[in-house]
Write a protein that holds these residues in place. Sequence first.
Motif, mmCIF file in Angstrom:
data_model
loop_
_atom_site.group_PDB
_atom_site.id
_atom_site.type_symbol
_atom_site.label_atom_id
_atom_site.label_comp_id
_atom_site.label_asym_id
_atom_site.label_seq_id
_atom_site.Cartn_x
_atom_site.Cartn_y
_atom_site.Cartn_z
ATOM 1 N N GLN A 89 0.658 -5.747 -3.352
ATOM 2 C CA GLN A 89 -0.219 -4.792 -4.508
ATOM 3 C C GLN A 89 -1.543 -5.623 -5.029
ATOM 4 O O GLN A 89 -2.420 -4.869 -4.965
ATOM 5 C CB GLN A 89 0.769 -4.436 -5.501
ATOM 6 C CG GLN A 89 1.884 -3.681 -4.978
ATOM 7 C CD GLN A 89 2.480 -3.013 -6.372
ATOM 8 O OE1 GLN A 89 1.927 -2.387 -7.446
ATOM 9 N NE2 GLN A 89 3.716 -2.814 -6.333
ATOM 10 N N GLN A 142 1.241 -8.552 -10.719
ATOM 11 C CA GLN A 142 2.144 -7.313 -10.903
ATOM 12 C C GLN A 142 3.290 -7.665 -11.550
ATOM 13 O O GLN A 142 4.014 -8.373 -11.355
ATOM 14 C CB GLN A 142 2.266 -6.980 -9.322
ATOM 15 C CG GLN A 142 3.090 -5.369 -9.290
ATOM 16 C CD GLN A 142 4.343 -5.440 -9.402
ATOM 17 O OE1 GLN A 142 4.827 -6.195 -9.061
ATOM 18 N NE2 GLN A 142 5.078 -4.164 -10.072
ATOM 19 N N TYR A 158 6.845 1.893 -4.032
ATOM 20 C CA TYR A 158 5.604 1.439 -3.270
ATOM 21 C C TYR A 158 5.406 1.171 -2.073
ATOM 22 O O TYR A 158 4.507 1.796 -1.542
ATOM 23 C CB TYR A 158 5.017 0.512 -4.269
ATOM 24 C CG TYR A 158 3.500 0.129 -4.130
ATOM 25 C CD1 TYR A 158 2.557 1.191 -4.566
ATOM 26 C CD2 TYR A 158 2.769 -0.851 -3.355
ATOM 27 C CE1 TYR A 158 1.344 1.020 -4.271
ATOM 28 C CE2 TYR A 158 1.520 -0.784 -3.187
ATOM 29 C CZ TYR A 158 0.828 0.209 -3.603
ATOM 30 O OH TYR A 158 -0.551 0.131 -3.287
ATOM 31 N N TRP A 178 3.037 4.140 -0.424
ATOM 32 C CA TRP A 178 1.647 3.290 -0.155
ATOM 33 C C TRP A 178 0.873 4.078 0.722
ATOM 34 O O TRP A 178 1.463 4.477 1.797
ATOM 35 C CB TRP A 178 1.993 2.096 0.569
ATOM 36 C CG TRP A 178 0.992 1.337 0.763
ATOM 37 C CD1 TRP A 178 -0.241 0.423 0.003
ATOM 38 C CD2 TRP A 178 0.267 1.138 2.091
ATOM 39 N NE1 TRP A 178 -1.034 0.003 0.786
ATOM 40 C CE2 TRP A 178 -0.776 0.263 2.054
ATOM 41 C CE3 TRP A 178 0.814 1.512 3.410
ATOM 42 C CZ2 TRP A 178 -1.649 0.313 3.252
ATOM 43 C CZ3 TRP A 178 0.016 1.607 4.399
ATOM 44 C CH2 TRP A 178 -1.260 0.469 4.524
ATOM 45 N N GLU A 220 -0.502 5.572 -1.847
ATOM 46 C CA GLU A 220 -0.544 6.543 -2.959
ATOM 47 C C GLU A 220 0.366 5.645 -4.138
ATOM 48 O O GLU A 220 1.335 5.149 -3.874
ATOM 49 C CB GLU A 220 0.170 7.772 -2.725
ATOM 50 C CG GLU A 220 -0.384 8.594 -1.471
ATOM 51 C CD GLU A 220 -1.593 9.055 -1.570
ATOM 52 O OE1 GLU A 220 -2.101 9.481 -2.590
ATOM 53 O OE2 GLU A 220 -2.265 9.318 -0.305
ATOM 54 N N ARG A 221 -0.169 6.239 -5.464
ATOM 55 C CA ARG A 221 0.786 5.829 -6.535
ATOM 56 C C ARG A 221 1.314 7.292 -6.970
ATOM 57 O O ARG A 221 0.749 8.155 -7.118
ATOM 58 C CB ARG A 221 0.044 5.120 -7.635
ATOM 59 C CG ARG A 221 -0.161 3.696 -7.011
ATOM 60 C CD ARG A 221 -0.476 2.869 -8.374
ATOM 61 N NE ARG A 221 -1.015 1.211 -8.029
ATOM 62 C CZ ARG A 221 0.063 0.516 -7.709
ATOM 63 N NH1 ARG A 221 1.252 0.649 -7.944
ATOM 64 N NH2 ARG A 221 -0.275 -0.821 -7.152
#
Length: 387
Positions: free
Chosen positions: A161, A263, A275, A279, A281-282
């Motif tokens: 992340q 994070q 995630y 991923w 996207e959130r």
Amino acid sequence: MADLPPRKKVVVLGSTGSIGESSLKVARDIPDRMKVIGLAANRSAYSLATQITEFGVKNACLFDESGFSDLRSKVTSDVSLSTGEDGLVELATLPEADIVLIAIVGVAGLRPALAAIEAGKDIAVASKEILVMAGEAVMTAAREKGVNVLPVDSEHNAIFQCLEGKPSSDVSRLILTASGGPFRTLPAEELKDVTVARALKHPTWEMGQKITIDSATLFNKGLEMIEARWLFDIEMGRVDVIVHPQSIVHSMVEFIDGSILAQLSTTDMCFPIQYAVTWPERVPNTLPPLDFAELACLDFEAPRWDDFPALKLAREAGEKGGTLPAVLNAANEVAVSAFLGEKLSFPGIWETVTETMSSHSNIHSPALAEIIEADEWARNKAQELIS
Ligand code: MG
């Protein structure tokens, strides 16, 4: 309203274990973004049958064939069932799968992982063995096939992340956080008296037995150092560890300009699993948010490199590469199970690994067969040292 991205179709290998159960929690929490289409378990026929029914899955595998007829009798006849490693590979290459989430403890996840990559699937990796034993081969295969290797482990997911695709040349250090385990403050001379019951009590995370012991010896962090080395294509010297008892900062990246990104979240594996699945996207969920006021403080301290030799052993294995990481992993696995069976002391775990590693003739750029062979050799060697 904009169209939602399509649901990710996910196969979960190791669905009745701790990470597997959390993956299914995520699937329940974000049903319009994640659809479970395949499930595999080791031997829990009853739990697997319940999961198959709940998620309406049509393809499943029970690794241990002795429970097969039991499973067959518990699910509807339109569910295709298989067993063994071939069954895992079959699931890992299901034509409709987008992501194969691999949460099988041990070496059994390796062939399915490579098969999934070969079939052009993204893999979400929770099984440490895959990248520890065959990190070079797996990452090379993934690059060639243009598939993504998405880390599920909280530390690597945190780094993933923070990096957001930045190359390792932008990075000065990856900083893995470690809870320090239950013996973080125990005097070195008392480590020899550690019992199985005490070692199984982890301060922050609830996990399976093997990984809980690995957290107590810090082998878990050692394995994660090796994983990070391959996953993020960075040499061992730039993979660092800091003890952070609250396990709120899941890891950090220090960039070449001196900035550090971290994070943070509450300690729940559903965060990194989600995630990895959604991923890039959130997606909103129902997970508990972090309350800084309640948290009040975050502590950091240097790891005890000398009292917990696992970290140095892992650094050595990661630097030398070849078959040595597989040897470290296998010897540790045998030693942990001997410790759990009360046949080995707590320090006996790293003593066994040290001796096994020093009697191994390392093979560089090994083929998969050589890795498996080194794994078997190390298991026998460790067993011999213990008995
Ligand atoms: Mg971890």
